[in-house]
Enzyme design. Structure first.
Site, PDB file in Angstrom:
ATOM      1  N   GLY A 145       0.767   2.948   4.886  1.00 53.38           N
ATOM      2  CA  GLY A 145       1.413   3.534   6.048  1.00 53.38           C
ATOM      3  C   GLY A 145       2.131   2.571   6.962  1.00 53.38           C
ATOM      4  N   GLY A 192       0.792  -1.219   0.000  1.00 49.39           N
ATOM      5  CA  GLY A 192       0.000   0.000   0.000  1.00 49.39           C
ATOM      6  C   GLY A 192       0.830   1.279   0.000  1.00 49.39           C
ATOM      7  N   HIS A 193       0.134   2.385  -0.142  1.00 54.02           N
ATOM      8  CA  HIS A 193       0.756   3.707  -0.224  1.00 54.02           C
ATOM      9  C   HIS A 193       1.498   4.072   1.068  1.00 54.02           C
ATOM     10  CE1 HIS A 193      -2.353   5.408   2.425  1.00 54.02           C
ATOM     11  NE2 HIS A 193      -3.209   4.672   1.743  1.00 54.02           N
ATOM     12  N   ASP A 194       2.580   4.819   0.928  1.00 50.85           N
ATOM     13  CA  ASP A 194       3.338   5.392   2.044  1.00 50.85           C
ATOM     14  C   ASP A 194       3.980   4.341   2.943  1.00 50.85           C
ATOM     15  OD1 ASP A 194       2.476   8.490   1.989  1.00 50.85           O
ATOM     16  OD2 ASP A 194       0.716   7.267   1.594  1.00 50.85           O
TER      17      ASP A 194
END
Length: 318
Positions: A251, A231-233
């Site tokens: 995250g 996932g993102h970040d």
């Protein structure tokens, strides 16, 4: 740069508590990022008091609660932090601070049916396979292989001696949505990219999302199996192994020397400590300490799960 007063005018529903320190209160805002990656002039997004206190930012976006701080606090109503991350991100995008990922790309043809956007840099002895799509502002290091059918989206930096297998998507759009005031779903495309360090293997049909507020990052000597979704970040350390068909939410921080076995699911914004092992089909819903071995649906220590299973077997025999 933007004055804090401009943010107040644009978003009157936010409550701004100016810093008691004159040199901070009079500062200007240059962008937005997470609390631990924001610079002094960025808006740092924080979920709790600890993050507010430890952010380097002079401007902190958080949900409304009793927080005493020497920073400028930009407080939003409870349960609306995701919404204002999206709205503030879009505000900076509309003013040209960050790339607009929703705009189309003007592609140029490469060999073998592949094509790329502007400002592509390819290192020595690197190979781009057939039917590869590469976005804008992409850097590929030396001795790197991008196999056929892979997609490398904009703002991606790939190091040396990296292998991206067929069908993988690097820099996919992040799954980040929020509710508008009328309760309709809105989507924020993010403002950050992907950084893949040296000697990384990304196996076939894996998806790595680009960052919402900060780059998704993968450390050196890390191997990622087939059909993994990162996932993102996310921030993945060095010497990490993520086995096939695992899903890592946005995250998540995975420290060095971690092993994530097959078909594991990890909830968002968790921390997996150095040298930890998550056994196959585990569902991680809490932070995992360094060196801890966990398994099962409730992320128990594996020794505890095995003890419970042994007790159940004894009860069944009776």
């Amino acid at each position: 740069m933007f004055e804090l007063s401009e943010i107040e005018r644009e978003f009157p529903e936010l409550t701004v508590i100016s810093s008691p320190l004159k040199e901070i209160a009079s500062g200007r805002i240059t962008g937005i990022s997470w609390w631990n990656r924001a610079g002094p002039t960025d808006i740092g997004v924080a979920y709790n008091k600890h993050q507010v206190a430890h952010s380097s930012s002079h401007f902190v976006l958080c949900e409304y609660r009793m927080i005493i701080s020497d920073k400028n606090l930009i407080m939003c109503p409870r349960f609306s932090l995701s919404r204002y991350i999206g709205l503030l991100g879009e505000f900076f995008v509309s003013h040209g601070v960050y790339r607009n990922y929703n705009l189309p790309i003007d592609y140029h043809n490469l060999a073998n049916g592949s094509h790329c956007g502007e400002r592509l840099t390819i290192g020595k002895n690197s190979h781009i396979g057939a039917n590869v799509t590469i976005g804008e502002d992409v850097t590929i290091g030396d001795n790197t292989i991008i196999e056929s059918g892979a997609v490398i989206n904009s703002d991606t930096v790939i190091g040396n001696n990296v292998i991206i297998r067929s069908g993988s998507v690097i820099g996919a759009s992040p799954f980040f949505h929020y509710n508008e005031e009328n309760n309709q779903q809105s989507y924020f495309a993010g403002i950050a990219g992907v950084r893949i360090h040296d000697r990384v293997l990304v196996s076939a049909n894996t998806v790595i999302e680009h960052g919402v507020l900060s780059d998704t990052e993968i450390g050196s000597n890390t191997v990622i199996g087939h059909q993994v979704c990162l996932g993102h970040d996310c921030n993945v350390g060095d010497n990490v192994c993520i086995v096939s068909q695992s899903g890592v939410s946005g995250g998540v921080v995975i420290e060095n020397d971690v092993t994530i076995c097959g078909q594991v699911g990890i909830a968002n914004n968790l921390h997996i400590g150095r040298g930890a092992i998550v056994k196959g089909k585990g569902m991680v819903t809490r932070d995992v300490a360094s060196g801890e071995i966990v398994s099962g649906k409730y992320t128990m220590k594996q020794s505890e799960e095995l003890r419970i299973l042994a007790m159940l077997k004894k009860m069944i025999r009776r």
